[in-house]
Motif scaffolding. Structure first.
Motif, PDB file in Angstrom:
ATOM      1  N   ALA A  49       8.383   6.389 -18.057  1.00 45.68           N
ATOM      2  CA  ALA A  49       7.761   6.500 -16.737  1.00 45.68           C
ATOM      3  C   ALA A  49       8.106   5.303 -15.858  1.00 45.68           C
ATOM      4  CB  ALA A  49       6.245   6.600 -16.874  1.00 45.68           C
ATOM      5  N   GLY A  50       8.340   5.583 -14.571  1.00 39.29           N
ATOM      6  CA  GLY A  50       8.567   4.524 -13.595  1.00 39.29           C
ATOM      7  C   GLY A  50       7.261   4.131 -12.925  1.00 39.29           C
ATOM      8  N   ARG A  51       7.320   3.106 -12.101  1.00 38.70           N
ATOM      9  CA  ARG A  51       6.136   2.616 -11.402  1.00 38.70           C
ATOM     10  C   ARG A  51       5.892   3.419 -10.137  1.00 38.70           C
ATOM     11  NH1 ARG A  51       3.688  -2.454 -12.524  1.00 38.70           N
ATOM     12  NH2 ARG A  51       1.998  -1.006 -12.159  1.00 38.70           N
ATOM     13  N   ILE A  52       4.627   3.463  -9.724  1.00 37.45           N
ATOM     14  CA  ILE A  52       4.263   3.980  -8.416  1.00 37.45           C
ATOM     15  C   ILE A  52       3.726   2.815  -7.608  1.00 37.45           C
ATOM     16  CG2 ILE A  52       3.761   6.268  -9.322  1.00 37.45           C
ATOM     17  CD1 ILE A  52       0.755   5.560  -9.030  1.00 37.45           C
ATOM     18  N   SER A  53       3.499   3.019  -6.317  1.00 34.95           N
ATOM     19  CA  SER A  53       2.989   1.947  -5.479  1.00 34.95           C
ATOM     20  C   SER A  53       1.506   1.728  -5.744  1.00 34.95           C
ATOM     21  CB  SER A  53       3.188   2.292  -4.002  1.00 34.95           C
ATOM     22  OG  SER A  53       2.331   3.359  -3.612  1.00 34.95           O
ATOM     23  N   ALA A  54       1.039   0.530  -5.434  1.00 35.12           N
ATOM     24  CA  ALA A  54      -0.388   0.230  -5.566  1.00 35.12           C
ATOM     25  C   ALA A  54      -1.210   1.133  -4.666  1.00 35.12           C
ATOM     26  CB  ALA A  54      -0.640  -1.238  -5.229  1.00 35.12           C
ATOM     27  N   GLU A  55      -0.685   1.436  -3.501  1.00 33.01           N
ATOM     28  CA  GLU A  55      -1.406   2.296  -2.560  1.00 33.01           C
ATOM     29  C   GLU A  55      -1.617   3.694  -3.133  1.00 33.01           C
ATOM     30  OE1 GLU A  55       0.022  -1.195  -0.752  1.00 33.01           O
ATOM     31  OE2 GLU A  55       1.219   0.353  -1.788  1.00 33.01           O
ATOM     32  N   ALA A  59      -5.234   5.393  -4.180  1.00 28.96           N
ATOM     33  CA  ALA A  59      -5.638   6.677  -3.603  1.00 28.96           C
ATOM     34  C   ALA A  59      -6.012   7.685  -4.685  1.00 28.96           C
ATOM     35  CB  ALA A  59      -4.515   7.230  -2.734  1.00 28.96           C
ATOM     36  N   ARG A  60      -5.394   7.574  -5.834  1.00 30.11           N
ATOM     37  CA  ARG A  60      -5.687   8.504  -6.918  1.00 30.11           C
ATOM     38  C   ARG A  60      -6.988   8.167  -7.638  1.00 30.11           C
ATOM     39  NH1 ARG A  60       0.271   8.872  -9.937  1.00 30.11           N
ATOM     40  NH2 ARG A  60       1.391   9.927  -8.235  1.00 30.11           N
ATOM     41  N   VAL A  61      -7.233   6.892  -7.915  1.00 29.76           N
ATOM     42  CA  VAL A  61      -8.330   6.536  -8.820  1.00 29.76           C
ATOM     43  C   VAL A  61      -9.656   6.227  -8.132  1.00 29.76           C
ATOM     44  CG1 VAL A  61      -6.719   5.693 -10.566  1.00 29.76           C
ATOM     45  CG2 VAL A  61      -7.727   4.069  -8.950  1.00 29.76           C
ATOM     46  N   VAL A  62      -9.615   5.593  -6.965  1.00 30.60           N
ATOM     47  CA  VAL A  62     -10.862   5.110  -6.359  1.00 30.60           C
ATOM     48  C   VAL A  62     -11.841   6.235  -6.038  1.00 30.60           C
ATOM     49  CG1 VAL A  62     -11.856   3.966  -4.336  1.00 30.60           C
ATOM     50  CG2 VAL A  62      -9.947   2.911  -5.559  1.00 30.60           C
ATOM     51  N   PRO A  63     -11.412   7.354  -5.418  1.00 32.35           N
ATOM     52  CA  PRO A  63     -12.390   8.410  -5.127  1.00 32.35           C
ATOM     53  C   PRO A  63     -13.077   8.957  -6.380  1.00 32.35           C
ATOM     54  CG  PRO A  63     -10.390   8.736  -3.852  1.00 32.35           C
ATOM     55  CD  PRO A  63     -10.076   7.676  -4.854  1.00 32.35           C
TER      56      PRO A  63
END
Length: 268
Positions: A49-55, A59-63
């Protein structure tokens, strides 16, 4: 610890819980099945797996963390980024689970020290994209123990209290199947220390060697996952990270319909 991947590409359940609604529903299901903590990850750590951006990760985890915490569910954040860990803590996460053991982001130790919450220190070498190239050991158990000890020493020197730390041998991370089984077989060499140990064997590819399956859906490994998880508890593991909470509790012969969540509250 019930696994909740809010990713499109995790190795066993990518895309199933990528919306906040689906994530919250599954998190509640894990909780009702008896999970003490729901572990939420927004970046896949599968091999290659490669990295994704912090943004994107935020957006995926906080909600999902915000909503589950608001419903009284204890959550942990599975991340290697201090920025994501801090946002998760600010929104109710009460544990940080870092597959790099705090090595990927120099700021992580400060976040953990300031928050004064449990921190899972997992062993790995390299990144997800190349970790199998680092699976070379003379004594996998001795070297994992030594390298985890080095991470612990670094974290304590950076201000994290030893009582915050939980060790994870990182089954499948920069380990081939034989090396992962060696860690399971000699897990007592890790659990005999002072710090508690978490084990994440669930749906890992090394389980194929006892499943008899060459081509399979990852969920077909849940029975093997539960059995190996129970074996790890018998060898001193204090916590388990699993996909199927109910099956694991059945394997541990623990009633899953009368779970007392107050025990985890007292330890946080």
């Amino acid at each position: 610890m019930g696994i909740l991947n809010v990713t499109p590409d995790s190795f066993s359940d990518g895309g199933l819980y990528a919306t906040t609604r689906a994530a919250v529903e599954h998190g509640l299901a894990l909780w009702r099945d008896g999970a003490d903590i729901v572990d939420i990850g927004g970046e896949s750590t599968r091999p290659g797996a490669g990295r994704i951006s912090a943004e994107d990760e935020l957006a995926r985890v906080v909600p999902a963390i915000r909503e589950l915490a608001g419903l009284g569910v204890y959550t942990s954040i599975d991340t290697t980024r201090a920025q994501v860990a801090q946002a998760a803590i600010d929104n109710g996460a009460c544990v940080v689970n870092d597959v790099s053991g705090g090595a990927a982001d120099a700021r992580m130790a400060g976040v953990i020290a300031d928050a004064d919450i449990p921190f899972v220190v997992m062993h790995r070498r390299g990144l997800s994209s190349d970790m199998h190239a680092h699976a070379h050991y003379d004594d996998v158990v001795g070297e994992v123990v030594c390298e985890l000890r080095q991470r612990v020493d670094h974290l304590i020197a950076a201000g994290v209290r030893a009582t915050q730390l939980i060790l994870d041998p990182g089954l499948g991370f920069a380990k081939n199947a034989a090396q992962s089984w060696e860690l399971v077989d000699r897990l007592d060499e890790l659990t005999s220390g002072v710090l508690p140990v978490l084990v994440g064997a669930s749906r890992k590819s090394f389980l194929r060697t006892i499943s008899g399956l060459e081509h399979f859906d990852a969920a077909q490994l849940d029975g093997a996952s539960a059995s190996v998880s129970a074996l790890c508890v018998s060898r001193g593991a204090s916590a388990l990270r699993v996909h199927d909470v109910r099956m694991t509790l059945d394997a541990l012969s623990r009633p899953h319909d009368t779970v007392d969540h107050s025990s985890i509250a007292e330890s946080l």
